[in-house]
Design a protein around this motif. Structure first.
Motif, PDB file in Angstrom:
ATOM      1  N   LEU A 141     -10.408   1.183  -0.605  1.00 33.59           N
ATOM      2  CA  LEU A 141     -10.080   1.689   0.722  1.00 33.59           C
ATOM      3  C   LEU A 141     -11.159   2.672   1.150  1.00 33.59           C
ATOM      4  O   LEU A 141     -11.722   3.386   0.311  1.00 33.59           O
ATOM      5  N   SER A 184       3.066   0.048   6.107  1.00 35.31           N
ATOM      6  CA  SER A 184       3.987  -1.090   6.160  1.00 35.31           C
ATOM      7  C   SER A 184       5.408  -0.575   6.213  1.00 35.31           C
ATOM      8  O   SER A 184       5.685   0.560   5.836  1.00 35.31           O
ATOM      9  N   ILE A 210      -3.072   2.511   4.913  1.00 35.33           N
ATOM     10  CA  ILE A 210      -2.281   1.290   4.955  1.00 35.33           C
ATOM     11  C   ILE A 210      -0.871   1.697   5.336  1.00 35.33           C
ATOM     12  O   ILE A 210      -0.315   2.644   4.771  1.00 35.33           O
ATOM     13  N   CYS A 241       3.261  -4.558   9.205  1.00 34.63           N
ATOM     14  CA  CYS A 241       2.081  -4.207   8.411  1.00 34.63           C
ATOM     15  C   CYS A 241       0.910  -3.980   9.358  1.00 34.63           C
ATOM     16  O   CYS A 241       0.779  -4.670  10.362  1.00 34.63           O
ATOM     17  N   SER A 262      -5.225  -6.601   1.411  1.00 29.85           N
ATOM     18  CA  SER A 262      -4.448  -7.556   0.612  1.00 29.85           C
ATOM     19  C   SER A 262      -5.034  -8.962   0.658  1.00 29.85           C
ATOM     20  O   SER A 262      -4.824  -9.748  -0.274  1.00 29.85           O
ATOM     21  N   ILE A 274      -5.203  -2.761   8.326  1.00 26.37           N
ATOM     22  CA  ILE A 274      -5.860  -2.390   7.066  1.00 26.37           C
ATOM     23  C   ILE A 274      -5.112  -3.015   5.887  1.00 26.37           C
ATOM     24  O   ILE A 274      -5.731  -3.440   4.908  1.00 26.37           O
ATOM     25  N   PHE A 275      -3.797  -3.119   5.986  1.00 26.30           N
ATOM     26  CA  PHE A 275      -3.019  -3.782   4.935  1.00 26.30           C
ATOM     27  C   PHE A 275      -3.448  -5.242   4.805  1.00 26.30           C
ATOM     28  O   PHE A 275      -3.691  -5.728   3.698  1.00 26.30           O
ATOM     29  N   ASP A 295      -9.090   5.410   5.694  1.00 28.13           N
ATOM     30  CA  ASP A 295      -8.158   4.290   5.876  1.00 28.13           C
ATOM     31  C   ASP A 295      -6.745   4.670   5.449  1.00 28.13           C
ATOM     32  O   ASP A 295      -6.556   5.377   4.450  1.00 28.13           O
TER      33      ASP A 295
END
Length: 180
Positions: free
Chosen positions: A22, A30, A28, A41, A49, A44-45, A26
């Protein structure tokens, strides 16, 4: 065309040493429903992923659970958030291509006006490398214990580790994140 309702069975079987990192800025984000299915989400997720948003929405969050992660860590998280407490943890996540990325995770229950849990929100960011380096051998001990003695054996090792270090799980994780 994307698959719908991915599950842990759809996670990659060929695990690699390909690490994604990351960025320093950043985050993430969700959200899941009460059963752990992803209902939101951020970009960035999906980038980290390796899944498309359409694949993640409706999938159980355990799709990205890396096999190096001890199950006891998720039991601790689940117990805390179901009790309407916050969870902080260091988590190694599995990418769609079999690679991985580390996060410092914060998970909390989302409550309605009657104080009932309606969903869960998780915000993750880049952990310091020193935290990762220190948690890897601990997680390996816990995973090895789970393979031979289940979560009961893992919990015993975790409890002993925390007692020997005169700390709580929350203090350990926060100190690792601060680089202490």
């Amino acid at each position: 065309m994307s698959k719908k309702n991915l599950s842990k069975r759809d996670a990659p079987k060929n695990i690699s040493n390909n690490e994604k990192k990351l960025g320093d800025d950043d985050f993430i984000v969700s959200k899941t429903d009460l059963k752990g299915k992803i209902i939101y989400c951020n970009e960035i997720f999906t980038k980290m992923s390796g899944y498309q948003a359409a694949d993640l929405i409706g999938a159980n969050h355990n799709l990205i659970r890396h096999p190096d992660m001890p199950q006891i860590a998720f039991k601790v998280a689940w117990d805390l958030i179901q009790d309407k407490k916050e969870f902080f943890g260091l988590v190694k996540n599995l990418c769609a291509d079999g690679g991985y990325y580390w996060v410092f995770a914060y998970i909390t229950a989302d409550l309605d006006e009657n104080d009932r849990i309606i969903s869960y929100t998780s915000i993750r960011r880049k952990p310091p490398q020193s935290a990762i380096d220190q948690i890897i051998p601990v997680y390996k001990l816990l995973v090895d214990a789970e393979k031979s003695g289940g979560m009961k054996a893992s919990l015993k090792i975790l409890t002993n580790f925390l007692e020997e270090n005169k700390t709580t799980y929350e203090e350990l994780v926060m100190n690792l994140q601060k680089g202490a």
